[in-house]
Design a protein around this motif. Structure first.
Motif, PDB file in Angstrom:
ATOM      1  N   LYS A 229      16.413 -43.771-107.163  1.00 13.59           N
ATOM      2  CA  LYS A 229      15.038 -44.032-106.706  1.00 13.59           C
ATOM      3  C   LYS A 229      14.575 -45.412-107.139  1.00 13.59           C
ATOM      4  O   LYS A 229      14.104 -46.209-106.340  1.00 13.59           O
ATOM      5  CB  LYS A 229      14.084 -42.972-107.278  1.00 13.59           C
ATOM      6  N   GLN A 230      14.729 -45.680-108.439  1.00 13.87           N
ATOM      7  CA  GLN A 230      14.237 -46.958-108.987  1.00 13.87           C
ATOM      8  C   GLN A 230      14.982 -48.135-108.367  1.00 13.87           C
ATOM      9  O   GLN A 230      14.380 -49.140-107.998  1.00 13.87           O
ATOM     10  CB  GLN A 230      14.463 -47.015-110.496  1.00 13.87           C
ATOM     11  N   THR A 231      16.293 -47.999-108.257  1.00 10.55           N
ATOM     12  CA  THR A 231      17.099 -49.139-107.834  1.00 10.55           C
ATOM     13  C   THR A 231      16.953 -49.391-106.339  1.00 10.55           C
ATOM     14  O   THR A 231      16.943 -50.536-105.893  1.00 10.55           O
ATOM     15  CB  THR A 231      18.573 -48.940-108.243  1.00 10.55           C
ATOM     16  N   VAL A 232      16.819 -48.316-105.576  1.00 12.21           N
ATOM     17  CA  VAL A 232      16.625 -48.476-104.136  1.00 12.21           C
ATOM     18  C   VAL A 232      15.303 -49.202-103.856  1.00 12.21           C
ATOM     19  O   VAL A 232      15.221 -50.029-102.951  1.00 12.21           O
ATOM     20  CB  VAL A 232      16.701 -47.105-103.416  1.00 12.21           C
ATOM     21  N   THR A 233      14.280 -48.915-104.658  1.00  9.75           N
ATOM     22  CA  THR A 233      13.000 -49.626-104.515  1.00  9.75           C
ATOM     23  C   THR A 233      13.206 -51.126-104.665  1.00  9.75           C
ATOM     24  O   THR A 233      12.635 -51.926-103.920  1.00  9.75           O
ATOM     25  CB  THR A 233      12.002 -49.132-105.594  1.00  9.75           C
TER      26      THR A 233
END
Ligand code: HPA
Length: 247
Positions: A229-233
């Motif tokens: 989630k964090q990295t895709v953002t």
């Protein structure tokens, strides 16, 4: 126009201002889902969720030919592919973003060419440098502008899946020169080349590959979600910036 093919963790592009959806049929069957048109970085883009919008299509079951054909059909010029991967090299740990520059293909039994059939001429494509240098540079420049660290250059090893690899398989991939491992980079990249589409990938490392780093004994799948989630953002921020500065 540019296309974004989203992988795991990017089934919906929430930053995208949707305008319309288009259901496509191709001589190869149906793409993973409807094409979603919208605006990102003040530019029109088309988005396609590789695994389907409900994440129901496994890597080996994706109709890569239909996906690429559909994008070609609507006049897409370049494709930015987002793909979650495991880090083979220890320093490519969870949360790292990578713009790969090479590919090793370990997949099998996938429909991997447009150039087949009784009436098709035998056709070979050059694939020495599998990714578009121009699109790679767009991603790297965008990452710099957005202040997001990315690794420039890596060899993407594409495995068949859907299971993850054994530790010995990852050892072999490392010996072969693989830096990151995923399941969807091929034949997607090769089909894009066959179709004459520029193509570059943004790899989102969500775990150490099997037997490496934190994945010595197992890969804890439940741990992947939050990193993803964090990295895709961050990956989306880079894409937004890349499109904003696109010529
Ligand atoms: N292997 C293959 N594909 C992957 C991995 C992995 O470790 N992590 C995310 N996609």
């Amino acid at each position: 126009m540019y296309a974004i093919i989203g992988g795991s963790g990017l089934a919906k592009l929430s930053a995208l201002q949707h305008t319309r959806r288009q259901v496509m049929r191709t001589p190869y069957g149906e793409p993973s889902g409807a094409l979603t048109y919208g605006e990102l970085g003040s530019r029109e883009v088309v988005f396609l969720a590789r695994h389907g919008y409900g994440h129901t299509i496994a890597p080996h079951e994706i109709n890569y030919r239909a996906n690429i054909w559909a994008l070609k059909q609507i006049g897409v010029q370049g494709v930015f592919a987002v793909a979650t991967v495991g880090g083979v090299r220890l320093e490519l740990g969870p949360g790292t973003l990578v713009v790969p520059d090479q590919i090793i293909d370990y997949t099998h039994s996938r429909k991997s060419t447009f150039f087949e059939g009784a009436d098709a001429r035998v056709t070979h494509i050059d694939f020495t440098l599998p990714y578009s240098a121009r699109l790679r540079e767009m991603l790297l420049a965008a990452a710099r502008a957005a202040g997001e660290p990315v690794v420039d250059g890596a060899t993407y090893a594409c495995t068949q899946g859907p299971r993850l690899e054994t530790a010995a398989e990852i050892e072999r991939i490392a010996r072969d020169g693989g830096d990151i491992v995923g399941m969807t980079g091929m034949p997607e990249a090769a089909l894009a080349r066959e179709a004459g589409l520029e193509y570059a990938a943004l790899g989102v490392v969500v775990n150490h590959a099997a037997g490496r780093g934190a994945s010595q004994k197992e890969i804890k799948l439940e741990d992947l979600e939050s990193v993803m989630k964090q990295t895709v953002t961050r990956a989306v921020r880079i894409l937004e910036q890349a499109l904003r500065s696109a010529a």
